[in-house]
Design an enzyme around this catalytic site. Structure first.
Site, PDB file in Angstrom:
ATOM      1  N   GLU A 312       6.969  -0.228   5.482  1.00 52.98           N
ATOM      2  CA  GLU A 312       6.780  -0.182   3.851  1.00 52.98           C
ATOM      3  C   GLU A 312       6.638   1.593   3.546  1.00 52.98           C
ATOM      4  OE1 GLU A 312       2.966  -2.255   3.825  1.00 52.98           O
ATOM      5  OE2 GLU A 312       3.828  -3.899   3.393  1.00 52.98           O
ATOM      6  N   CYS A 408      -2.362  -7.586  -2.202  1.00 50.56           N
ATOM      7  CA  CYS A 408      -2.641  -6.159  -2.813  1.00 50.56           C
ATOM      8  C   CYS A 408      -2.285  -5.960  -4.459  1.00 50.56           C
ATOM      9  CB  CYS A 408      -2.132  -5.031  -1.922  1.00 50.56           C
ATOM     10  SG  CYS A 408      -0.586  -5.174  -1.517  1.00 50.56           S
TER      11      CYS A 408
HETATM   12 ZN    ZN Z   1       0.804  -3.890  -2.946  1.00 52.66          ZN
END
Ligand code: ZN
Length: 636
Positions: A312, A408
């Site tokens: 990521e 998230c």
């Molecule tokens: Zn996130």
């Protein structure tokens, strides 16, 4: 160096904006209750959360096993923080009572020594504080500290604040100079401790934040040593990969935005905030270098960051693939946090520009128009059959899911949008800053009230009505970097004002009811990427005001790569009203469509035919019939 500007306090902001208020209402009325149901596992067909149940089990009020990721607690924290901002904006006794009940539960789940984390309390109590690299104990604590501060400021209730002070004291007793060495594997607690310090005045929290920031990378082998000492792993992450979590060098020696992009943004935000708090010049310099790396060479036109799903993470300069982009919603949100803190250090338009770019594009795209579905990844090109399916495209989903196992982004978006006023306004002794065009009002410490009206982003007209307080002299208005021509009138008189670092400074002898009006054109424009961005070579992106536009198959048919936007063709706007996406402004032009070949290759270039083309704002994509999408259009 001196802090130039103070971030606007939410208490001083009122938001009444044509564009943002409906989104805030959506968050309060739909997203927050929906997320509450998710956290309580009451949405059929959505990914199981179990986050509240984990607290119940840890509090001894329920029996069972922990379920979810090691950072599951942070979903509850971010939800509570969004609730706090929502209550600040729009009191709601029932919601507040339900949030109070969650806070009671959190208090009960806290251990006698101040420790709070349901995963380790329920599942592996013997493993507490042994795996900072992977296990997010400090990260979850940070999010709950942010929630505690926000909830205290919104409601005056300090139960959660006291819980988190006990947790902060617990952490402070363990980690620091002369104590156990430690840094979080996922940054977050650093910026949270600064908020906790400002809310409580407890200097140990400032010092602890500074310790975590300054300690980072001092011992680049820390996570390896930690790993060898404990002899177990949670995710099997490589403790030698110190770029991933920005621990490869002391923070002041870091020169490029690297690694996991959300981690990076949370660290840089804390660094900038600490620099503003302490006047640390070397820390500011590092922030400046990292901001340039992230935004001058590694940011998508939508404000997304993180080019690779692998880790990521950031990759390298000018590597910005559109179809395999990661561009996590949280990373763009983190970039807004970072840019906002940089603004307090130096009032420069480029920080406000970055906030604007992220907010109107790569963040808002993270949420379905009706608030019920969310993107984690925000690609700039979607290809049916590949996106969300083929291994290297698996992460880039073509439609927003209801929820995620790793959830998230949705609560992160909720808390940012609900607290937008803090990003729009700022002040110091004599000046009020309008960083973003947001209708409503701002009341400064000296009692000055600035009422604003905005028709942004659809139109270029913003006005401010001023009621001066005791020391107010200057209204500073951000002029977006893309806006080359504008007029400002004070009352009825047009005045000429220079733009200094992206802001117009109006200093005068203010009278009650003085009215400042800013007008500019939001005509469509063509935007090009630096030719070093391979994926955008020969392509053009359409923008109007702060909005990035994209093409969708539902408007333009399949194979969007066959459409060309001729250089000389003019682009017109149209006001649209759509059942699924409401009212918006589309861009329309006559493009050229390349005809397909009879065989895969041929000696002649494709023939073309003129076709009508329609582009919609990127943040609205994926709200109608699922299909192909692309931001960058071939120009020819
Ligand atoms: Zn996130």
């Amino acid at each position: 160096m001196k802090k130039m500007e103070n971030q606007g306090s939410l208490k001083r902001c009122r938001v009444k904006d044509n564009f943002w208020t409906p989104i805030q209402e959506l968050i309060s009325d739909t997203v927050i209750p929906y997320q509450e149901k998710i956290l309580n596992d009451k949405v059929p067909g959505a990914e199981k959360s179990h986050a509240i149940e984990n607290f119940r089990i840890a509090a001894g009020e329920s029996q069972g096993e922990f379920y979810g990721t090691v950072f599951q607690d942070s979903d509850v924290a971010k939800w509570l923080e969004a609730v706090a901002y929502s209550l600040e904006r729009k009191p709601d006794e029932k919601l507040e009572a339900r949030a109070d009940a969650v806070i009671d539960l959190i208090e009960k789940a806290q251990q006698p020594d101040g420790y709070l984390n349901t995963y380790f309390t329920i599942k592996e109590p013997e493993h507490r504080w042994q795996n900072l690299q992977e296990c997010h104990e400090l990260y979850c604590a940070g999010h709950m500290m942010e929630a505690a501060v926000a909830y205290y400021q919104a409601t005056g209730k300090d139960k959660l604040l006291k819980v988190m002070c006990r947790m902060a004291d617990h952490i402070d007793a363990r980690f620091g100079e002369g104590k156990q060495e430690g840094i979080p594997g996922h940054e977050e607690i650093e910026l949270a401790l600064l908020r906790l310090y400002r809310a409580t005045g407890e200097k140990r929290y400032l010092d602890l934040s500074a310790y975590f920031i300054n300690q980072r990378g001092k011992n680049p082998h820390f996570f390896e040593e930690e790993s060898a000492k404990r002899g177990w792993t949670h995710f099997g992450m490589d403790p030698k990969d110190t770029e991933y979590n920005q621990s490869y060098a002391p923070v002041r020696d870091q020169r490029e935005a690297v690694g996991h992009s959300v981690r990076a943004m949370y660290l840089y935000t804390a660094m900038a905030d600490l620099a503003a708090e302490t006047g640390d010049k070397s820390l500011y310099t590092a922030c400046r270098v990292l901001f340039e790396s992230a935004t001058h060479r590694r940011m998508y036109v939508t404000g997304g960051i993180g080019s690779s799903a692998h880790g990521e993470a950031f990759t390298q300069d000018y590597d910005l693939p559109n179809d395999t982009a990661y561009a996590e919603t949280c990373a763009a949100i983190g970039l807004v946090f970072f840019a906002r803190k940089m603004l307090s250090l130096e009032v420069k338009g480029e920080y406000a520009d970055v906030m604007e770019r992220c907010l109107y594009n790569g963040i808002l795209s993270g949420m379905q128009k009706d608030g019920s579905r969310f993107f984690y990844v925000n690609p700039l090109e979607v290809i049916p059959g590949l996106s969300g399916k083929w291994p290297e495209y698996k992460h880039a989903l073509p439609a927003r899911p209801k929820w995620y196992a790793c959830a998230c982004c949705p609560p992160n978006l909720a808390r940012l949008v609900e607290s937008l006023g803090e990003y729009a306004w700022g002040e110091n002794d004599t000046t009020i800053y309008s960083h973003l065009y947001l209708g409503g009002s701002y009341t400064s410490a000296d009692g000055t009230v600035v009422k604003s009206q905005s028709s942004y982003p659809w139109k270029g007209k913003v006005s401010y009505e001023v009621k001066p307080g005791t020391s107010f002299t200057t209204l500073a208005i951000h002029i977006p970097g893309w806006c080359k021509e504008f007029t400002i009138t004070v009352n009825e008189d047009e005045i000429a004002l220079p733009v200094k670092d992206g802001y117009c400074y109006l200093t005068r002898d203010w009278k009650d009811g003085d009215k400042v009006t800013l007008s500019f054109s939001v005509k469509p424009r063509r935007v090009y990427a630096d030719p070093r961005v391979r994926e955008d070579a020969g392509k053009v992106c359409l923008m109007r005001g702060p909005l990035v536009y994209c093409l969708e198959a539902v408007d333009n048919g399949k194979n969007l790569c066959r459409l060309l936007l001729p250089r000389s063709v003019s682009i017109v706007t149209a006001h649209e009203k759509d059942e699924d996406i409401g009212s918006y402004v589309s861009l329309r032009f006559t493009g050229l469509k390349e005809k397909s070949f009879k065989q895969l290759y041929q000696d002649q270039p494709p023939e073309t035919e003129p076709v009508p083309v329609k582009a919609i704002p990127y943040f609205l994509w994926g709200n109608r019939k699922q299909g192909e999408m692309r931001v960058w259009i071939n120009e020819g």
